[in-house]
Design an enzyme around this catalytic site. Sequence first.
Site, PDB file in Angstrom:
ATOM      1  N   PRO A   1       0.799  -1.235   0.000  1.00  0.00           N
ATOM      2  CA  PRO A   1       0.000   0.000   0.000  1.00  0.00           C
ATOM      3  C   PRO A   1       0.825   1.276   0.000  1.00  0.00           C
ATOM      4  O   PRO A   1       1.875   1.356   0.640  1.00  0.00           O
ATOM      5  CB  PRO A   1      -0.816  -0.105   1.292  1.00  0.00           C
ATOM      6  CG  PRO A   1      -0.111  -1.097   2.143  1.00  0.00           C
ATOM      7  CD  PRO A   1       0.539  -2.061   1.186  1.00  0.00           C
ATOM      8  N   ASN A   2       0.309   2.241  -0.728  1.00  0.00           N
ATOM      9  CA  ASN A   2       0.843   3.608  -0.830  1.00  0.00           C
ATOM     10  C   ASN A   2       2.110   3.717  -1.669  1.00  0.00           C
ATOM     11  O   ASN A   2       2.572   4.832  -1.928  1.00  0.00           O
ATOM     12  CB  ASN A   2       1.089   4.228   0.563  1.00  0.00           C
ATOM     13  CG  ASN A   2      -0.180   4.276   1.394  1.00  0.00           C
ATOM     14  OD1 ASN A   2      -1.196   4.753   0.904  1.00  0.00           O
ATOM     15  ND2 ASN A   2      -0.145   3.762   2.611  1.00  0.00           N
TER      16      ASN A   2
ATOM     17  N   ILE B   1      12.537   0.617   0.947  1.00  0.00           N
ATOM     18  CA  ILE B   1      13.276   1.733   0.349  1.00  0.00           C
ATOM     19  C   ILE B   1      14.007   2.508   1.447  1.00  0.00           C
ATOM     20  O   ILE B   1      15.176   2.853   1.316  1.00  0.00           O
ATOM     21  CB  ILE B   1      12.285   2.646  -0.407  1.00  0.00           C
ATOM     22  CG1 ILE B   1      11.668   1.867  -1.581  1.00  0.00           C
ATOM     23  CG2 ILE B   1      12.969   3.928  -0.885  1.00  0.00           C
ATOM     24  CD1 ILE B   1      10.444   2.523  -2.180  1.00  0.00           C
TER      25      ILE B   1
ATOM     26  N   ARG C   1      13.763   4.710  11.893  1.00  0.00           N
ATOM     27  CA  ARG C   1      12.530   5.504  11.912  1.00  0.00           C
ATOM     28  C   ARG C   1      11.753   5.258  13.209  1.00  0.00           C
ATOM     29  O   ARG C   1      12.353   4.951  14.228  1.00  0.00           O
ATOM     30  CB  ARG C   1      11.713   5.192  10.642  1.00  0.00           C
ATOM     31  CG  ARG C   1      12.496   5.526   9.374  1.00  0.00           C
ATOM     32  CD  ARG C   1      11.705   5.257   8.120  1.00  0.00           C
ATOM     33  NE  ARG C   1      10.483   6.054   8.055  1.00  0.00           N
ATOM     34  CZ  ARG C   1       9.560   5.915   7.112  1.00  0.00           C
ATOM     35  NH1 ARG C   1       9.730   5.012   6.148  1.00  0.00           N
ATOM     36  NH2 ARG C   1       8.473   6.664   7.117  1.00  0.00           N
TER      37      ARG C   1
HETATM   38  C1  DQA Z   1       8.460   1.005   3.432  1.00  0.00           C
HETATM   39  C2  DQA Z   1       8.618   1.250   4.946  1.00  0.00           C
HETATM   40  C3  DQA Z   1       7.291   1.057   5.663  1.00  0.00           C
HETATM   41  O1  DQA Z   1       7.449   1.288   7.055  1.00  0.00           O
HETATM   42  C4  DQA Z   1       6.263   2.035   5.128  1.00  0.00           C
HETATM   43  O2  DQA Z   1       5.006   1.807   5.729  1.00  0.00           O
HETATM   44  C5  DQA Z   1       6.155   2.034   3.650  1.00  0.00           C
HETATM   45  C6  DQA Z   1       7.360   1.861   2.833  1.00  0.00           C
HETATM   46  C7  DQA Z   1       9.764   1.310   2.652  1.00  0.00           C
HETATM   47  O3  DQA Z   1       9.848   0.876   1.505  1.00  0.00           O
HETATM   48  O4  DQA Z   1      10.657   1.985   3.172  1.00  0.00           O
HETATM   49  O5  DQA Z   1       5.076   2.251   3.090  1.00  0.00           O
HETATM   50  O6  DQA Z   1       8.146  -0.357   3.217  1.00  0.00           O
END
Ligand code: DQA
Length: 147
Positions: free
Chosen positions: A10-11, A101, A107
């Site tokens: 997602p996203n 990524i 974080r």
């Molecule tokens: C992510 C890291 C995750 O914590 C985050 O929710 C993402 C992207 C990354 O690629 O760094 O959507 O998976």
Amino acid sequence: MKKILIINGPNLNLLGNREKNFYGDTTLERIKSICEKKCSESNIEMEFFQSNHEGELLEKIHSVQNGFDGIIINPAAYTHTSIALLDALRATSKPKIELHISNIYSREDYRRKSITSEAVNGVICGFGENGYLLAIEAIKKLIYTDK
Ligand code: DQA
């Protein structure tokens, strides 16, 4: 020819506009195109998939056992929440690489735990879009040594 599946959660369709301090300027289209280039140089067939829906991601993972030689997955936020994705990954015996990524360990606390990583051979994180190329390099070794 060997065939891999690259799954994005997602996203990740919003890359390029989304939290550039973590994800940079790259877009999912660009990532797809660098992966295509790397796979074709490596003589590997590739399918690239993104979904914002957990069920669709699950069904795609289910297709790995009989349709692919390995899987690279960026489960995005489901990394930190989804036992369903963990179980689906466990159900395939094919080589599996998790990829992020950003460096999830630098974080927020809630990103430091990856539920899905319990089912994979290894994790690559913190190298931006280049992580996808590192993951292809890594899965190539796993596929060709039949591990
Ligand atoms: C992510 C890291 C995750 O914590 C985050 O929710 C993402 C992207 C990354 O690629 O760094 O959507 O998976």
